[in-house]
Design a protein around this motif. Sequence first.
Motif, PDB file in Angstrom:
ATOM      1  N   ALA A  64      53.905  43.361  27.307  1.00 49.88           N
ATOM      2  CA  ALA A  64      52.804  44.050  27.040  1.00 49.88           C
ATOM      3  C   ALA A  64      53.356  45.376  26.125  1.00 49.88           C
ATOM      4  N   LEU A 107      55.193  44.254  32.189  1.00 52.59           N
ATOM      5  CA  LEU A 107      53.843  45.001  31.812  1.00 52.59           C
ATOM      6  C   LEU A 107      54.014  46.305  31.370  1.00 52.59           C
ATOM      7  N   SER A 373      43.907  36.063  27.915  1.00 52.36           N
ATOM      8  CA  SER A 373      44.657  37.034  27.312  1.00 52.36           C
ATOM      9  C   SER A 373      43.655  38.354  26.788  1.00 52.36           C
TER      10      SER A 373
END
Length: 506
Positions: A64, A107, A373
């Motif tokens: 991320a 993330l 996504s």
Amino acid sequence: MTTSISASTSADASAGPPPAPSAPSADASTLSPRLRGLAERLRGLLGEGVVHTDPDPVYAGDHAVPSAPGTSFLLVLPRDVEGVQATLRLAHETGTPVVPRGAGSGLSGGATPIDGSIVLSLERLTRIREIDVLDEVAVVEAGVITADLSEALAPHGFFYAPDPASARLSSIGGNIATNAGGLHCAKYGVTRESVFGLEVVLADGTLLRTGHRSIKGVTGLDLTQLLIGSEGTLAIVVAATVRIRPLPVARRTVLARFPTVAGAAAGVNAISRSPVRPAACELLDARSLEDIDENTGAGVAEGESAVLLVELDGYGIAEQTRDLIAALGGAGGPADDGGDGGDAGPSDVEIRVLEDEAEAEHWWELRRSGRGSGAGHFRLGEDVAIPKSRLADAFAVIERIGREHGIRTSAVAHAGDGNLHPSLSLPRPEDNPDPSAPLPPVLHEAADDLVREALALGGTISGEHGIGTAKHSWLDLELSDASRALQRRLKDAFDPQHLLNPGKAL
């Protein structure tokens, strides 16, 4: 019985990130003379094919959070624990920052490089050293992919309980670094509940073994639990002794559809009052079901309805199912005196027992990966946790934040333990298709509101993804000055030069 497993049955590299180049690049002109010199010294210590001066871009960030433009770093992929030690000894000698990396599925920016650093990837440490079904433990190296461990255990009648949604990508070492959770936390707990001992390398290259192999053990301070969730800032995990559990004799999935998300939250409270303890209990709100339909064409959204997806396991599956249906059927009715906003009575809840295993697995796969996504949108995903009795309040807060900021919100929740994963998004303009473009400030403002509201509900700023760099600015909202000062002193003790994953977690 103790069974040793060879490296050939360990983690499948194809399940992780793309492999690094097979040989180091000859062109290191973009690196500083200091990094070039380090690369040559490391090659002398570790051999060819381990040190990369022009690594694949996949190593420039985690899933991320990318590194800043112009960041230069060395990538080192040791083949064994001794290679990790040699790398850290040289880093300690030269004062070089080291960023540990598992599979890069994080993330929060925990594995994102900083300029002038060594990125130390553990992905080649993939041996499952031992499986012992009598002691109910396995000894595994840090690079073993989570799902591959359970696959190796299955022929012995066992499994590894922690199962983050990224289980097919994430590594055991990375899960330990962030104390990862997953769907089965409701019954089996997060990663720390399944780790007995660790093998770690300290900042100066010292190999340290912590914990024990027995179920009980209270000798000395519990360094194992201190290191779990420390995101590689105190030491680098190279192996672990983990608890394994017998495969359940039966599993069953129950799907309950409520007309509102508040009704589904009332269903979670009803389960808490019942004798049933599900292995997994997941809540998907209406917008999340729409996301799934948009990404997969599954056709699971129905107006404003929300879904509870529950897995039961173990003995007495028929009795568990009966009690669960009774609890869910009464959620929001006369028995629901919790004042949690649920308005679904017995006739409003659609409950299905998914007898067909393929259908049940399809639903679980939609939960794990169906939202997609977010292509075509600016999207910011969040990770907060609250007391599970406050789920209805939390979903109401998320909806309110969306209205106030003019953004689209959705959320899925590990409802059995109160961990929510909200999604905040805006359509991406046609004239701005670049997926790497900065997020609009309004999404960050909404995320700030969300985190503060989670704390106000008695929660925490991160349930399982960790702090990394993405949540660093919110630490002072949750931790006292005394707590932060003590944690800094611990960092000083483990890593006096502050070389391990600087700027992360703490």
